[in-house]
Design a protein around this motif. Structure first.
Motif, PDB file in Angstrom:
ATOM      1  N   ALA A 315     -24.139 -58.996  -9.287  1.00 57.26           N
ATOM      2  CA  ALA A 315     -25.566 -59.005  -8.524  1.00 57.26           C
ATOM      3  C   ALA A 315     -25.472 -58.997  -7.291  1.00 57.26           C
ATOM      4  O   ALA A 315     -26.732 -59.074  -6.771  1.00 57.26           O
ATOM      5  CB  ALA A 315     -26.106 -60.476  -9.064  1.00 57.26           C
ATOM      6  N   ALA A 316     -24.575 -58.371  -6.645  1.00 58.73           N
ATOM      7  CA  ALA A 316     -24.478 -58.297  -5.219  1.00 58.73           C
ATOM      8  C   ALA A 316     -24.030 -56.925  -4.777  1.00 58.73           C
ATOM      9  O   ALA A 316     -23.200 -56.400  -5.552  1.00 58.73           O
ATOM     10  CB  ALA A 316     -23.861 -59.499  -4.221  1.00 58.73           C
ATOM     11  N   LEU A 317     -24.246 -56.558  -3.628  1.00 60.43           N
ATOM     12  CA  LEU A 317     -23.394 -55.428  -3.182  1.00 60.43           C
ATOM     13  C   LEU A 317     -22.470 -55.867  -1.912  1.00 60.43           C
ATOM     14  O   LEU A 317     -22.701 -56.972  -1.555  1.00 60.43           O
ATOM     15  CB  LEU A 317     -24.436 -54.307  -2.226  1.00 60.43           C
ATOM     16  CG  LEU A 317     -25.640 -53.705  -2.961  1.00 60.43           C
ATOM     17  CD1 LEU A 317     -26.391 -52.681  -2.088  1.00 60.43           C
ATOM     18  CD2 LEU A 317     -25.040 -52.779  -3.982  1.00 60.43           C
ATOM     19  N   TYR A 318     -21.374 -55.219  -1.768  1.00 60.22           N
ATOM     20  CA  TYR A 318     -20.237 -55.743  -0.990  1.00 60.22           C
ATOM     21  C   TYR A 318     -19.942 -54.912  -0.086  1.00 60.22           C
ATOM     22  O   TYR A 318     -20.214 -53.744   0.095  1.00 60.22           O
ATOM     23  CB  TYR A 318     -19.095 -56.027  -2.206  1.00 60.22           C
ATOM     24  CG  TYR A 318     -19.239 -56.870  -2.977  1.00 60.22           C
ATOM     25  CD1 TYR A 318     -18.777 -58.293  -2.731  1.00 60.22           C
ATOM     26  CD2 TYR A 318     -19.788 -56.761  -4.207  1.00 60.22           C
ATOM     27  CE1 TYR A 318     -19.185 -59.453  -3.617  1.00 60.22           C
ATOM     28  CE2 TYR A 318     -19.972 -57.700  -5.307  1.00 60.22           C
ATOM     29  CZ  TYR A 318     -19.620 -58.970  -5.075  1.00 60.22           C
ATOM     30  OH  TYR A 318     -19.890 -59.876  -5.775  1.00 60.22           O
ATOM     31  N   ALA A 325     -19.249 -51.294   9.727  1.00 66.01           N
ATOM     32  CA  ALA A 325     -19.740 -49.842   9.174  1.00 66.01           C
ATOM     33  C   ALA A 325     -19.923 -49.898   7.978  1.00 66.01           C
ATOM     34  O   ALA A 325     -20.811 -49.200   7.291  1.00 66.01           O
ATOM     35  CB  ALA A 325     -18.729 -48.670   9.772  1.00 66.01           C
ATOM     36  N   THR A 326     -18.962 -50.574   7.126  1.00 63.97           N
ATOM     37  CA  THR A 326     -19.310 -50.880   5.454  1.00 63.97           C
ATOM     38  C   THR A 326     -20.640 -51.814   5.242  1.00 63.97           C
ATOM     39  O   THR A 326     -21.328 -51.398   4.518  1.00 63.97           O
ATOM     40  CB  THR A 326     -18.240 -51.429   4.794  1.00 63.97           C
ATOM     41  OG1 THR A 326     -18.102 -52.828   5.300  1.00 63.97           O
ATOM     42  CG2 THR A 326     -16.915 -50.882   5.199  1.00 63.97           C
ATOM     43  N   LEU A 327     -20.937 -52.706   6.317  1.00 60.84           N
ATOM     44  CA  LEU A 327     -22.400 -53.256   6.012  1.00 60.84           C
ATOM     45  C   LEU A 327     -23.373 -52.481   6.369  1.00 60.84           C
ATOM     46  O   LEU A 327     -24.210 -52.403   5.760  1.00 60.84           O
ATOM     47  CB  LEU A 327     -22.432 -54.499   6.930  1.00 60.84           C
ATOM     48  CG  LEU A 327     -23.454 -55.537   7.257  1.00 60.84           C
ATOM     49  CD1 LEU A 327     -23.866 -55.847   5.505  1.00 60.84           C
ATOM     50  CD2 LEU A 327     -23.475 -56.693   7.945  1.00 60.84           C
ATOM     51  N   ALA A 328     -23.323 -51.754   7.608  1.00 62.46           N
ATOM     52  CA  ALA A 328     -24.502 -50.683   7.763  1.00 62.46           C
ATOM     53  C   ALA A 328     -24.606 -49.739   6.696  1.00 62.46           C
ATOM     54  O   ALA A 328     -25.645 -49.267   6.464  1.00 62.46           O
ATOM     55  CB  ALA A 328     -23.873 -49.901   9.340  1.00 62.46           C
ATOM     56  N   ALA A 329     -23.622 -49.382   6.048  1.00 58.50           N
ATOM     57  CA  ALA A 329     -23.546 -48.482   4.730  1.00 58.50           C
ATOM     58  C   ALA A 329     -24.568 -48.930   3.718  1.00 58.50           C
ATOM     59  O   ALA A 329     -25.378 -48.320   3.092  1.00 58.50           O
ATOM     60  CB  ALA A 329     -22.276 -47.811   4.422  1.00 58.50           C
ATOM     61  N   GLN A 330     -24.088 -50.232   3.205  1.00 59.03           N
ATOM     62  CA  GLN A 330     -24.871 -51.009   2.122  1.00 59.03           C
ATOM     63  C   GLN A 330     -26.250 -51.071   2.487  1.00 59.03           C
ATOM     64  O   GLN A 330     -27.138 -51.031   2.069  1.00 59.03           O
ATOM     65  CB  GLN A 330     -24.351 -52.022   1.718  1.00 59.03           C
ATOM     66  CG  GLN A 330     -22.632 -51.856   1.179  1.00 59.03           C
ATOM     67  CD  GLN A 330     -22.820 -51.454  -0.078  1.00 59.03           C
ATOM     68  OE1 GLN A 330     -23.566 -50.606  -0.330  1.00 59.03           O
ATOM     69  NE2 GLN A 330     -22.084 -51.879  -0.748  1.00 59.03           N
ATOM     70  N   LEU A 331     -26.758 -51.513   4.009  1.00 60.84           N
ATOM     71  CA  LEU A 331     -27.949 -51.505   4.299  1.00 60.84           C
ATOM     72  C   LEU A 331     -28.856 -50.417   4.150  1.00 60.84           C
ATOM     73  O   LEU A 331     -29.971 -50.385   3.925  1.00 60.84           O
ATOM     74  CB  LEU A 331     -27.989 -51.999   5.907  1.00 60.84           C
ATOM     75  CG  LEU A 331     -27.620 -53.740   6.051  1.00 60.84           C
ATOM     76  CD1 LEU A 331     -27.329 -53.735   7.610  1.00 60.84           C
ATOM     77  CD2 LEU A 331     -28.869 -54.517   5.652  1.00 60.84           C
ATOM     78  N   ALA A 338     -36.346 -48.093  -2.693  1.00 54.28           N
ATOM     79  CA  ALA A 338     -36.874 -49.038  -3.271  1.00 54.28           C
ATOM     80  C   ALA A 338     -36.501 -49.383  -4.642  1.00 54.28           C
ATOM     81  O   ALA A 338     -36.615 -50.455  -5.118  1.00 54.28           O
ATOM     82  CB  ALA A 338     -38.595 -48.552  -3.227  1.00 54.28           C
ATOM     83  N   ALA A 339     -36.013 -48.303  -5.452  1.00 51.42           N
ATOM     84  CA  ALA A 339     -35.711 -48.613  -6.899  1.00 51.42           C
ATOM     85  C   ALA A 339     -34.271 -49.428  -6.653  1.00 51.42           C
ATOM     86  O   ALA A 339     -34.264 -50.354  -7.603  1.00 51.42           O
ATOM     87  CB  ALA A 339     -35.227 -47.216  -7.416  1.00 51.42           C
ATOM     88  N   LEU A 340     -33.460 -49.049  -6.015  1.00 55.20           N
ATOM     89  CA  LEU A 340     -32.209 -50.140  -5.655  1.00 55.20           C
ATOM     90  C   LEU A 340     -32.385 -51.548  -5.392  1.00 55.20           C
ATOM     91  O   LEU A 340     -31.915 -52.426  -5.816  1.00 55.20           O
ATOM     92  CB  LEU A 340     -31.181 -49.537  -4.726  1.00 55.20           C
ATOM     93  CG  LEU A 340     -30.061 -50.109  -4.546  1.00 55.20           C
ATOM     94  CD1 LEU A 340     -29.217 -50.379  -5.807  1.00 55.20           C
ATOM     95  CD2 LEU A 340     -28.965 -49.452  -3.462  1.00 55.20           C
ATOM     96  N   ARG A 341     -33.439 -51.656  -4.457  1.00 54.96           N
ATOM     97  CA  ARG A 341     -33.946 -52.901  -4.034  1.00 54.96           C
ATOM     98  C   ARG A 341     -34.475 -53.773  -5.383  1.00 54.96           C
ATOM     99  O   ARG A 341     -34.223 -54.719  -5.595  1.00 54.96           O
ATOM    100  CB  ARG A 341     -35.058 -52.799  -2.948  1.00 54.96           C
ATOM    101  CG  ARG A 341     -34.456 -52.370  -1.523  1.00 54.96           C
ATOM    102  CD  ARG A 341     -35.377 -52.693  -0.489  1.00 54.96           C
ATOM    103  NE  ARG A 341     -36.678 -52.386  -0.544  1.00 54.96           N
ATOM    104  CZ  ARG A 341     -37.164 -50.988  -0.229  1.00 54.96           C
ATOM    105  NH1 ARG A 341     -36.349 -50.412   0.404  1.00 54.96           N
ATOM    106  NH2 ARG A 341     -38.306 -50.495  -0.339  1.00 54.96           N
TER     107      ARG A 341
END
Length: 374
Positions: A315-318, A325-331, A338-341
Motif C-alpha cells: 500500500a506504499a511506494l518505496y 534521488a529515489t525519493l525524488a523519482a517516487q515523488l 492523479a490516477a496513481l494518487r
C-alpha cells in the motif's frame, strides 16, 4: 494488574500513543477497594480470569487522561522519572502483574510485562548521547533477561531484540499498532489556512521528530532534485533546522513550511490535503505516521528499511533512505499522475483498516491471560 502510567506525565510520542490507545482499548473496571476504584469506569471489561487494571502515575501534571482511564489512575511516590519506576512503582506493584508499555520498567523484576519498541540504541548508537545509550543498553538488557514477558510491535523489532539481546524468538510476542485514532476528531484546517495551504494548494507532507534517524535531510534534497517550486514541503515537527537539513546550511530549506506542534485534528487535515506523505526513516520499530496517513487517504512513500515494508506492505511506494534521488523519482510519479494518487489512496485505506486498536487490546488480553494465568 497494574499499568506503569509514567508516560501520562510527559509530552506524547509515538510510543506513548501506543500505550495510551492500548490501555484505553483493554482496561476494565478497577478492583473493588483498590486505589482508583472510587467510581465506576466505562470501557471494555477485563478478559475473564484477569485482574482488573489500575494505572499508577508519578506526581506532576497529567498531560492526557481519557475518561475511560480516569477512575483507574492513582498517584504514588514523591519523585518522578526513572527513579520513580525503580522505587515507588516497584513498591506499588507488590505481587501484582506490572505492565510497562514504553520501553522502561523496574530492574530485575520477574512478574512484569515490558513492551520494547525497538533496539535503536544498539543498532544506531550515534543517534543518542553516550549517557542515554549506556543507561538504555543496561536497562533493556536487564528487562529482557529478567521479565516474564517481552512484547514488541513488529517481527522486525523481534528480530532486533533477538540479535542484540539474545532473548529466544519463541519468548517474544508481537503486538502491532493502529492509525485509526487520527480519524477520531474532525479535521481542523485553521493552521493550514494560516500557512497559505488552503484552497487546494498542493504540498508534500513530512511528519516526525528531530531525530536524525527520521532523515528529513533526504526529504529536503529530494524536493530540491524535483525542482517544483510550486509544491512546498510541509514539515510537522522537527523544529531543529540543522537536524532537518542533515547539518547542512539552512538554505537547503527553501520551500519548506514548518508547522511546529499540531493537534490530532490539525494533523488529520494535513494528511487529507497533502498530495502525498513521505517517511524515509532509516530505522523504525513500527512506523505509526504512515499508517495514520493511509487512514486519511494520503498516498504514502516510505523507506525500504527496517519495519516499514512489513507494516505498509503493497500500500506504499518505496525509496532508498540513503539515496534522495529515489525519493525524488517516487515523488515525481505521484505528482504527475492523479490516477496513481487515487490508486495509492484507496490501497492505503484498505490496508490501514486491517489494524484496529480494539484488536490490539484483545491480542494484549490474550497474551496476559496466557503468560500470567490466575
Amino acid at each position: 494488574m497494574l499499568f506503569n502510567g509514567r508516560f501520562l506525565t510527559r509530552p506524547a510520542t509515538g510510543v506513548d500513543r501506543f500505550a495510551l490507545e492500548l490501555m484505553t482499548a483493554y482496561a476494565g473496571p478497577p478492583a473493588a477497594g483498590s486505589p482508583g476504584a472510587a467510581a465506576p469506569a466505562t470501557g471494555r471489561a477485563a478478559p475473564a480470569g484477569l485482574a482488573p487494571a489500575r494505572v499508577a502515575v508519578p506526581p506532576g501534571r497529567l498531560r492526557v487522561l481519557p475518561p475511560a482511564l480516569r477512575e483507574r489512575v492513582f498517584r504514588v511516590g514523591s519523585r518522578g522519572g526513572q527513579w520513580w519506576e525503580q522505587t515507588a512503582l516497584r513498591e506499588a506493584a507488590s505481587d501484582d502483574v506490572l505492565v510497562n508499555l514504553c520501553n522502561t520498567g523496574p530492574l530485575w523484576r520477574r512478574r512484569q510485562l515490558v513492551v520494547i519498541h525497538d533496539a535503536a540504541t544498539f543498532a544506531n548508537p550515534g543517534n543518542f548521547s553516550r549517557a542515554f545509550r549506556t543507561w538504555y543498553r543496561f536497562l533493556l538488557g536487564s528487562l529482557v533477561q529478567h521479565s516474564e514477558a517481552i512484547l514488541t510491535v513488529s517481527a522486525f523489532s523481534a528480530g532486533e531484540l533477538i540479535r542484540f539481546l539474545g532473548r529466544p524468538a519463541r519468548e517474544i510476542e508481537v503486538i502491532p499498532e493502529s492509525g485509526e485514532h487520527i480519524l477520531r476528531e474532525p479535521a481542523d484546517g485553521s493552521l493550514g489556512e494560516q500557512l497559505g495551504l488552503g484552497g487546494g494548494r498542493p504540498f508534500v507532507l513530512a511528519v516526525g521528530s528531530q531525530s536524525p534517524n527520521k532523515n528529513f535531510g533526504a526529504v529536503a534534497k529530494a524536493m530540491a532534485l524535483l525542482g517544483r517550486d510550486d509544491v512546498p514541503l510541509v514539515a510537522v515537527g522537527g523544529a531543529n533546522k540543522r537536524v532537518f537539513a542533515g547539518g547542512e546550511p539552512a538554505a537547503d530549506e527553501r520551500g519548506v513550511i514548518r508547522t511546529g506542534y499540531v493537534t490530532d485534528a490539525q494533523l488529520r487535515w494535513f494528511y487529507e490535503q497533502a498530495l502525498c506523505f513521505v517517511f524515509p526513516s532509516f530505522y523504525e520499530g513500527f512506523g505509526l505516521p504512515p499508517l495514520e496517513a493511509m487512514c486519511c487517504g494520503c498516498p504514502v512513500i516510505v523507506s525500504d528499511a527496517s519495519s516499514l515494508p512489513e507494516v505498509c506492505g503493497s500500500a506504499a511506494l518505496y525509496c532508498d533512505p540513503a539515496d534522495p534521488a529515489t525519493l525524488a523519482a517516487q515523488l515525481a510519479r505521484l505528482l504527475d499522475s492523479a490516477a496513481l494518487r487515487a490508486e495509492m489512496a484507496a490501497a492505503g485505506r484498505a490496508h490501514a483498516s486491517r489494524y484496529t486498536w480494539a484488536a490490539v487490546g484483545e491480542r494484549f488480553g490474550e497474551i496476559v491471560a496466557r503468560r500470567f494465568p490466575m
